[in-house]
Scaffold this motif. Sequence first.
Motif, PDB file in Angstrom:
ATOM      1  N   ILE A 290       1.157  -0.691   5.418  1.00 40.15           N
ATOM      2  CA  ILE A 290       0.445   0.358   6.134  1.00 40.15           C
ATOM      3  C   ILE A 290       0.880   1.670   5.505  1.00 40.15           C
ATOM      4  N   SER A 291      -0.076   2.521   5.171  1.00 38.05           N
ATOM      5  CA  SER A 291       0.231   3.831   4.586  1.00 38.05           C
ATOM      6  C   SER A 291      -0.360   4.926   5.464  1.00 38.05           C
ATOM      7  N   TYR A 292       0.460   5.928   5.757  1.00 39.35           N
ATOM      8  CA  TYR A 292       0.072   7.065   6.585  1.00 39.35           C
ATOM      9  C   TYR A 292       0.238   8.326   5.748  1.00 39.35           C
ATOM     10  N   VAL A 293      -0.791   9.166   5.726  1.00 42.79           N
ATOM     11  CA  VAL A 293      -0.746  10.402   4.936  1.00 42.79           C
ATOM     12  C   VAL A 293      -0.043  11.491   5.751  1.00 42.79           C
ATOM     13  N   LEU A 294       1.173  11.847   5.314  1.00 44.94           N
ATOM     14  CA  LEU A 294       1.922  12.915   5.971  1.00 44.94           C
ATOM     15  C   LEU A 294       1.404  14.288   5.543  1.00 44.94           C
ATOM     16  N   GLU A 295       1.069  14.428   4.272  1.00 50.54           N
ATOM     17  CA  GLU A 295       0.572  15.689   3.693  1.00 50.54           C
ATOM     18  C   GLU A 295      -0.305  15.363   2.504  1.00 50.54           C
TER      19      GLU A 295
ATOM     20  N   ASP B 140      -4.512  10.448   8.136  1.00 48.52           N
ATOM     21  CA  ASP B 140      -5.243   9.199   7.904  1.00 48.52           C
ATOM     22  C   ASP B 140      -4.275   8.059   7.600  1.00 48.52           C
ATOM     23  N   THR B 141      -4.727   6.846   7.908  1.00 49.48           N
ATOM     24  CA  THR B 141      -3.927   5.642   7.713  1.00 49.48           C
ATOM     25  C   THR B 141      -4.786   4.551   7.101  1.00 49.48           C
ATOM     26  N   TYR B 142      -4.172   3.696   6.285  1.00 44.35           N
ATOM     27  CA  TYR B 142      -4.877   2.517   5.796  1.00 44.35           C
ATOM     28  C   TYR B 142      -3.924   1.333   5.735  1.00 44.35           C
ATOM     29  N   ILE B 143      -4.508   0.142   5.795  1.00 42.98           N
ATOM     30  CA  ILE B 143      -3.732  -1.099   5.717  1.00 42.98           C
ATOM     31  C   ILE B 143      -4.158  -1.841   4.459  1.00 42.98           C
ATOM     32  N   THR B 144      -3.166  -2.276   3.700  1.00 43.47           N
ATOM     33  CA  THR B 144      -3.411  -3.098   2.513  1.00 43.47           C
ATOM     34  C   THR B 144      -2.922  -4.509   2.807  1.00 43.47           C
ATOM     35  N   PRO B 145      -3.831  -5.485   2.789  1.00 45.39           N
ATOM     36  CA  PRO B 145      -3.410  -6.866   3.031  1.00 45.39           C
ATOM     37  C   PRO B 145      -2.579  -7.413   1.874  1.00 45.39           C
TER      38      PRO B 145
ATOM     39  N   ILE C 249       4.822   1.594   5.052  1.00 47.53           N
ATOM     40  CA  ILE C 249       5.561   0.608   5.832  1.00 47.53           C
ATOM     41  C   ILE C 249       5.205  -0.756   5.258  1.00 47.53           C
ATOM     42  N   PHE C 250       6.216  -1.546   4.926  1.00 49.25           N
ATOM     43  CA  PHE C 250       6.011  -2.876   4.352  1.00 49.25           C
ATOM     44  C   PHE C 250       6.614  -3.932   5.252  1.00 49.25           C
ATOM     45  N   THR C 251       5.906  -5.065   5.347  1.00 47.52           N
ATOM     46  CA  THR C 251       6.470  -6.238   6.000  1.00 47.52           C
ATOM     47  C   THR C 251       6.101  -7.463   5.173  1.00 47.52           C
ATOM     48  N   PRO C 252       7.073  -8.302   4.822  1.00 46.43           N
ATOM     49  CA  PRO C 252       8.513  -8.049   4.982  1.00 46.43           C
ATOM     50  C   PRO C 252       8.967  -6.921   4.058  1.00 46.43           C
ATOM     51  N   ALA C 253      10.247  -6.597   4.119  1.00 47.71           N
ATOM     52  CA  ALA C 253      10.797  -5.537   3.274  1.00 47.71           C
ATOM     53  C   ALA C 253      10.602  -5.865   1.800  1.00 47.71           C
ATOM     54  N   ARG C 254      10.435  -4.818   0.978  1.00 46.50           N
ATOM     55  CA  ARG C 254      10.288  -4.986  -0.464  1.00 46.50           C
ATOM     56  C   ARG C 254      11.675  -5.108  -1.090  1.00 46.50           C
TER      57      ARG C 254
END
Length: 106
Positions: free
Chosen positions: A51-56, A74-79, A97-102
């Motif tokens: 999941i990626s969230y645009v802070l700036e 804005d937010t997007y999810i990458t499968p 945010i990654f699951t599981p951790a990278r």
Amino acid sequence: MFFKSEEINLTDLGGGVSRKILAYDENIMSVEVRFKKGAVGAMHSHPHTQISYVLEGKFEATIGGDVQIISKGDTYITPPDAPHGVVCLEAGTLLDIFTPARKDYI
């Protein structure tokens, strides 16, 4: 269980991109990724849900064949395993945010 930003190193990845691994355990990871205008997060894939969230800033984001302009809030999810990348249109920061951790980031 607490991670203080001022105690975490910012890693220069080159090409106007830098990364700060904010917090993680085996199941989840948060990463701040900073981009200078024109910097590219090259197309890639990995087995993690992201999941990626645009802070700036403003970005052209690609997931698979879908291209969207995204900006602050804005937010997007990458499968898992989906090819994705970004081009930074206005200097900015993504919170990934990654699951599981990278484990490749540690």
